[in-house]
Design an enzyme around this catalytic site. Sequence first.
Site, PDB file in Angstrom:
ATOM      1  N   SER A 222       0.862  -1.196  -0.045  1.00  0.00           N
ATOM      2  CA  SER A 222       0.072  -0.060   0.019  1.00  0.00           C
ATOM      3  C   SER A 222       0.988   1.194   0.211  1.00  0.00           C
ATOM      4  O   SER A 222       1.867   1.240  -0.809  1.00  0.00           O
ATOM      5  CB  SER A 222      -0.905  -0.038   1.179  1.00  0.00           C
ATOM      6  OG  SER A 222      -1.979   1.043   0.917  1.00  0.00           O
TER       7      SER A 222
ATOM      8  N   ASP B  24      -8.732  -3.861  -6.411  1.00  0.00           N
ATOM      9  CA  ASP B  24      -8.247  -3.280  -5.058  1.00  0.00           C
ATOM     10  C   ASP B  24      -9.202  -1.879  -4.598  1.00  0.00           C
ATOM     11  O   ASP B  24      -8.966  -1.217  -5.653  1.00  0.00           O
ATOM     12  CB  ASP B  24      -6.841  -3.234  -5.174  1.00  0.00           C
ATOM     13  CG  ASP B  24      -6.042  -2.786  -3.958  1.00  0.00           C
ATOM     14  OD1 ASP B  24      -6.723  -1.945  -2.953  1.00  0.00           O
ATOM     15  OD2 ASP B  24      -5.125  -3.155  -3.489  1.00  0.00           O
TER      16      ASP B  24
ATOM     17  N   HIS C 189      -7.355  -5.558  -0.700  1.00  0.00           N
ATOM     18  CA  HIS C 189      -6.264  -4.831  -0.826  1.00  0.00           C
ATOM     19  C   HIS C 189      -5.078  -5.653  -0.664  1.00  0.00           C
ATOM     20  O   HIS C 189      -4.703  -6.387   0.372  1.00  0.00           O
ATOM     21  CB  HIS C 189      -6.541  -4.041   0.391  1.00  0.00           C
ATOM     22  CG  HIS C 189      -5.392  -2.505   0.351  1.00  0.00           C
ATOM     23  ND1 HIS C 189      -4.964  -2.351  -0.854  1.00  0.00           N
ATOM     24  CD2 HIS C 189      -4.924  -1.829   1.111  1.00  0.00           C
ATOM     25  CE1 HIS C 189      -3.851  -1.167  -0.570  1.00  0.00           C
ATOM     26  NE2 HIS C 189      -4.192  -1.198   0.935  1.00  0.00           N
TER      27      HIS C 189
END
Length: 522
Positions: A236, A464, A492
């Site tokens: 991320s 995502d 995610h």
Amino acid sequence: MDTSRLLRTTGTVIAAAGLLLSGCTSGGPGGPRAAASSAGGSGTPSPQPSPDEAALRPYYQQKLAWRDCGVPGFQCATMKAPLDYANPGSGQDVDIALARRVATGPGKRLGSLVVNPGGPGGSGIGYLQAYAGIGYPAPVRARYDMVSFDPRGVDRSSPVECLTGPAMDAYTQVDQTPDDAAERAELVRAFKEFAAGCQSRSQRILPHVSTVDAARDMDLLRAVLGDKKLTYVGASYGTFLGATYADLFPQRVGRMVLDGAMDPARSAVDLNRDQTEGFETAFTAFAEDCAKQPDCPLGKGGPREVAARLKEFFHKVDAQPVPTGEAARPLGESLATTGVIAALYDESAWPQLREALTAAMNGDGSSLLSLADSYYEREPDGKYANLMFANAAVNCLDQPPAFTGPEAVEAALPSFEKASPVFGEGLAWASLNCTYWPVKATGQAKPLKAEGAPPIVVVGTTRDPATPYKWAQALAAQLESGTLLTYDGDGHTAYGRGSDCIDSSINRYLLEGKAPTDGKKC
């Protein structure tokens, strides 16, 4: 109230977040100007360092004193870093908290593996101890020391502080879809109060928590752990940190995996709009699945019908919040929206979301409030982790604000609502948070190329919610040596989430140095 661009790795809603790294305690190969060649090559410090390089050398050569963490199998240490890299050696330092779990064997130790869990603001140490140090694939843990750090401004590392628990409770309940001038003024007041609280409580650290600062800290860490090159898995926001490191120190990059990638060339408003679209994509997948379940509280039909019923529910709790068992914290639209968003990060939370929505629609908002609390990292005693404070502090330094004021938000509302009829309005207004920040941004949107770095694996998940797939495509194209690995799925990030294809491809790269073919799909 959602903080703008909270990019969290998988598991952070239900579990902790983190980073991992490893190594020994010897002083650093590869100092401020050292170059590293092959994976095992050593760097050579400049024989006539500039004043700044000479001032940085003690940081690169410091020795770590590892101690028991109180968590079986883990050790902790503290690393010194200059508060201001433009003025190292001034006596103004920050303490960077570290943790590690040494390689378990069998097999020859490969060095240190650094992992960042995202956020920005996620605790690397918490993630390491709760998941990465014990849950990463066994062959990887066997060959690498697993080490983590809390980036500056986060948790144990000179944390940014902004609001007390009660004040944060009030902040999270402010209506982020203002219906009139009074509600708009209240939202602006809340953002200003948040920013003022950060300034009054964290004035010293606030100008020095950018991603560039954290990347430079990571190079110190690489050196003091005794590693000539950095091996890294970032998830991320951690992909932005890793790409920033690679762009600053391309010759010191070892094996690098960037999972759930950000696009560093996108402006703040574009990032926020893209993420809004990502949550709409994730909600559509949830809605399609929900409509097939016998316990779906949003009824049958296509995603549009399900979305319309969720939007209607948000409108109802906006007008009349639902009790939660906590008199001061009824479930209004802001907390309800945050609870739904929290569950969209991982499809394994969809059953929990169905149950929470069912209860809330029947007058009990406690379960949806619990999801919102997990997102905000609020403890049962009313204390908050500093995730939201650090998140804003980093984001607001890394780029100029998305909007100049409420009028700019209103002008952008149609595009946000097109991106997501369900979440667009709220996420557009949430993007106003950096407008009133007390410290001017030091970064800007730009491509990161990392010219001269070895192959860097960029991983993207097609549905995502937090880091849209097109961001992974963009980052892989920007990086001179980027190679794209695609997971066709929900949730995610991708590594360690059940795909044998993804896990085996990344494990082989980390253990053997063989990057997957560019464009490989799983």
